[in-house]
Design a protein around this motif. Structure first.
Motif, PDB file in Angstrom:
ATOM      1  N   PRO A 144     -15.146  33.431  50.534  1.00 21.35           N
ATOM      2  CA  PRO A 144     -14.015  32.845  50.390  1.00 21.35           C
ATOM      3  C   PRO A 144     -14.656  33.158  48.833  1.00 21.35           C
ATOM      4  N   LEU A 145     -14.914  32.870  47.838  1.00 23.00           N
ATOM      5  CA  LEU A 145     -14.738  33.228  46.970  1.00 23.00           C
ATOM      6  C   LEU A 145     -14.838  34.349  46.291  1.00 23.00           C
ATOM      7  N   LEU A 146     -14.767  35.186  46.655  1.00 22.37           N
ATOM      8  CA  LEU A 146     -14.864  36.512  46.505  1.00 22.37           C
ATOM      9  C   LEU A 146     -13.626  37.399  47.157  1.00 22.37           C
ATOM     10  N   VAL A 147     -13.117  36.999  48.012  1.00 24.23           N
ATOM     11  CA  VAL A 147     -11.721  37.031  48.190  1.00 24.23           C
ATOM     12  C   VAL A 147     -10.541  36.303  47.067  1.00 24.23           C
ATOM     13  N   LEU A 152      -7.050  37.102  42.423  1.00 25.82           N
ATOM     14  CA  LEU A 152      -6.397  36.783  40.829  1.00 25.82           C
ATOM     15  C   LEU A 152      -6.898  37.660  40.168  1.00 25.82           C
ATOM     16  N   GLY A 153      -7.814  38.444  39.897  1.00 28.72           N
ATOM     17  CA  GLY A 153      -8.220  38.732  38.870  1.00 28.72           C
ATOM     18  C   GLY A 153      -9.474  38.533  38.525  1.00 28.72           C
ATOM     19  N   ALA A 234      -9.354  25.759  44.645  1.00 27.88           N
ATOM     20  CA  ALA A 234      -8.785  25.197  46.455  1.00 27.88           C
ATOM     21  C   ALA A 234      -9.229  26.232  47.449  1.00 27.88           C
ATOM     22  N   GLY A 235      -8.690  27.772  46.468  1.00 30.18           N
ATOM     23  CA  GLY A 235      -9.094  29.034  47.766  1.00 30.18           C
ATOM     24  C   GLY A 235     -10.289  28.975  47.901  1.00 30.18           C
ATOM     25  N   HIS A 236     -11.563  28.480  47.514  1.00 29.32           N
ATOM     26  CA  HIS A 236     -12.700  28.994  48.295  1.00 29.32           C
ATOM     27  C   HIS A 236     -13.124  27.119  48.609  1.00 29.32           C
ATOM     28  N   CYS A 345      -0.090  23.240  52.289  1.00 28.45           N
ATOM     29  CA  CYS A 345      -1.364  24.492  51.915  1.00 28.45           C
ATOM     30  C   CYS A 345      -0.691  25.246  50.759  1.00 28.45           C
ATOM     31  N   LEU A 346      -0.115  25.741  49.993  1.00 28.19           N
ATOM     32  CA  LEU A 346       0.385  27.082  49.741  1.00 28.19           C
ATOM     33  C   LEU A 346      -0.747  28.427  50.225  1.00 28.19           C
ATOM     34  N   GLY A 347      -2.090  28.500  50.084  1.00 27.14           N
ATOM     35  CA  GLY A 347      -2.269  29.409  50.625  1.00 27.14           C
ATOM     36  C   GLY A 347      -3.243  29.542  51.882  1.00 27.14           C
ATOM     37  N   GLN A 348      -2.722  28.545  53.259  1.00 25.21           N
ATOM     38  CA  GLN A 348      -2.892  28.117  53.814  1.00 25.21           C
ATOM     39  C   GLN A 348      -3.100  29.889  54.663  1.00 25.21           C
ATOM     40  N   SER A 349      -2.082  30.398  54.775  1.00 25.71           N
ATOM     41  CA  SER A 349      -1.847  32.219  55.723  1.00 25.71           C
ATOM     42  C   SER A 349      -3.048  32.653  54.917  1.00 25.71           C
TER      43      SER A 349
END
Length: 396
Positions: A144-147, A152-153, A234-236, A345-349
């Motif tokens: 998830p950290l790499l994704v 994000l860039g 939150a993204g990872h 959560c914005l990133g649920q998908s």
């Protein structure tokens, strides 16, 4: 005689189940006072129906700088630009609207090939490690950290720094200064990177923020950097914990794992059930009433705080039959693992896509995967806002 309300339950009977007080309180007193620190004594919500009501009602604010807010620490946090989880409309609406296209279902579906590629590469790397190997180090954390870095860039070479600072921010037990230091380090890093993207944009979310939002004046640089910090953390953090605990849950329920291996069509429902069953955000979502609101027959007064216990709501027997059982075939679609209402959560998908790809791939690649070494309970995070494990020794 005045009795001090009990603290928020934290002690779990095992890695996969919430503190037993939640089930008892949900039955006996679904809205009750707890003590967080000092005289901060918010209401604790444990029923699914009440949790949805509070999370969906705009009379409950997320602004954590309001007096009496049931925050994580006994100090009022400073107003930090871009903290989506701590602001209300109209600023919340404006900033969230900028990000929705990048986290839409359609956009995430386009990312699935990249997620599969990263998954396969990490599993290839895990396969050549000496056994036992740490599943967290080699798979559930880096994926998830790499994704999120790719989306994000953010250069993947900086992922160790990013994770260290994100972990510092998420570790409540280290105190407010350490948490703020983690946030500040990420904020400064992303502010500089945002400026660099404005000069030399690429095909990533940060470049789009820099050129389409900051350059046009729709968002200022500090807001954009604050939003990016939250997305990066939150993204990872939560997905990494879900991957680790999801693997443990499936290994401890071999009948469920066998069903998942036998039927790929079961994967989406299995992920929803794991999200419901594990509920990794184990410190509750926090709100404060801006008006008097009746919830479950109790009047919550303006200025009173509320803690919504997701792990209790997601085990509510009024909504989920035999809620303490892991059943990958159940319809768990009403779970609240991603919250509800304006701040869902914005990133649920994106999280769903990662879980749907990574967990089946792990068990197909390593059909004899097993836990080794210390009991997983001994490796659980302590003092973290997200429940999970520090490491997870496995062999195959």
């Amino acid at each position: 005689m005045h009795t001090t309300p009990p603290p928020l339950p934290q002690q779990r009977p095992d890695l996969l189940n919430p503190p037993p007080e939640y089930a008892r309180w949900r039955e006996e007193r679904p809205l009750a006072r707890i003590t967080l620190w000092g005289d901060n004594q918010p209401w604790l919500v444990t029923r699914h129906e009440d949790a949805r009501l509070v999370l969906g009602d705009p009379r409950f604010s997320s602004e954590n700088f309001r007096p009496g807010f049931p925050g994580l620490q006994p100090t009022t946090p400073p107003r930090t630009p871009g903290q989506l989880f701590a602001i209300d409309p109209p600023d919340h609406t404006r900033l969230r609207r900028m990000l929705i296209p990048e986290f839409s279902f359609r956009r995430v579906e386009q990312l699935r090939p990249a997620i599969r590629k990263l998954t396969d590469e990490l599993l290839d790397g895990l396969a050549v490690q000496p056994q036992p190997a740490d599943l967290v180090e080699h798979f559930t954390l880096p994926l998830p950290l790499l994704v999120i870095c790719e989306l994000l860039g953010v250069p993947s070479r900086d992922r160790e720094f990013i994770h260290e600072q994100a972990a510092a921010f998420a570790t409540v037990s280290k105190g407010p200064e350490a948490m703020r230091a983690g946030w500040a380090a990420l904020f400064g890093y992303l502010r500089e990177l945002l400026d660099a993207k404005a000069r030399r944009p690429g095909d990533d979310l940060m470049s789009k923020l820099a050129t389409d939002r900051v350059a046009t004046g729709e968002a200022d640089p500090a807001e954009a950097a604050g939003v990016l910090v939250q997305l990066l953390i939150a993204g990872h953090e939560t997905t990494a914990s879900m991957l680790s605990l999801g693997a443990v849950a499936l290994l401890r329920h071999p009948d469920q794992l066998a069903a998942l291996r036998a039927d790929d069509a079961l994967v989406p429902a299995a992920v929803e059930e794991l999200l419901r069953h594990l509920s990794v955000v184990h410190i509750g979502l926090r709100r404060i009433a801006t008006e008097d609101v009746e919830v479950g027959g109790v009047t919550i007064r303006a200025g009173e705080g509320v803690v919504i216990a997701l792990q209790a709501a997601n085990r509510d027997p009024e909504v989920f039959g035999h809620p303490d059982e892991l059943d990958l075939t159940r319809d768990a679609g009403r779970h609240l693992a991603f919250g509800h209402g304006l701040h869902h959560c914005l990133g649920q998908s994106l999280a769903r896509a990662e879980l749907q790809i990574a967990l089946p791939a792990l068990f197909h690649r390593f059909p004899r995967l097993r836990l080794t070494g210390p009991a997983a309970e001994d490796l659980a995070f302590e003092g973290r806002a997200v429940h999970g494990v520090r490491e997870l020794p496995v062999a195959w």
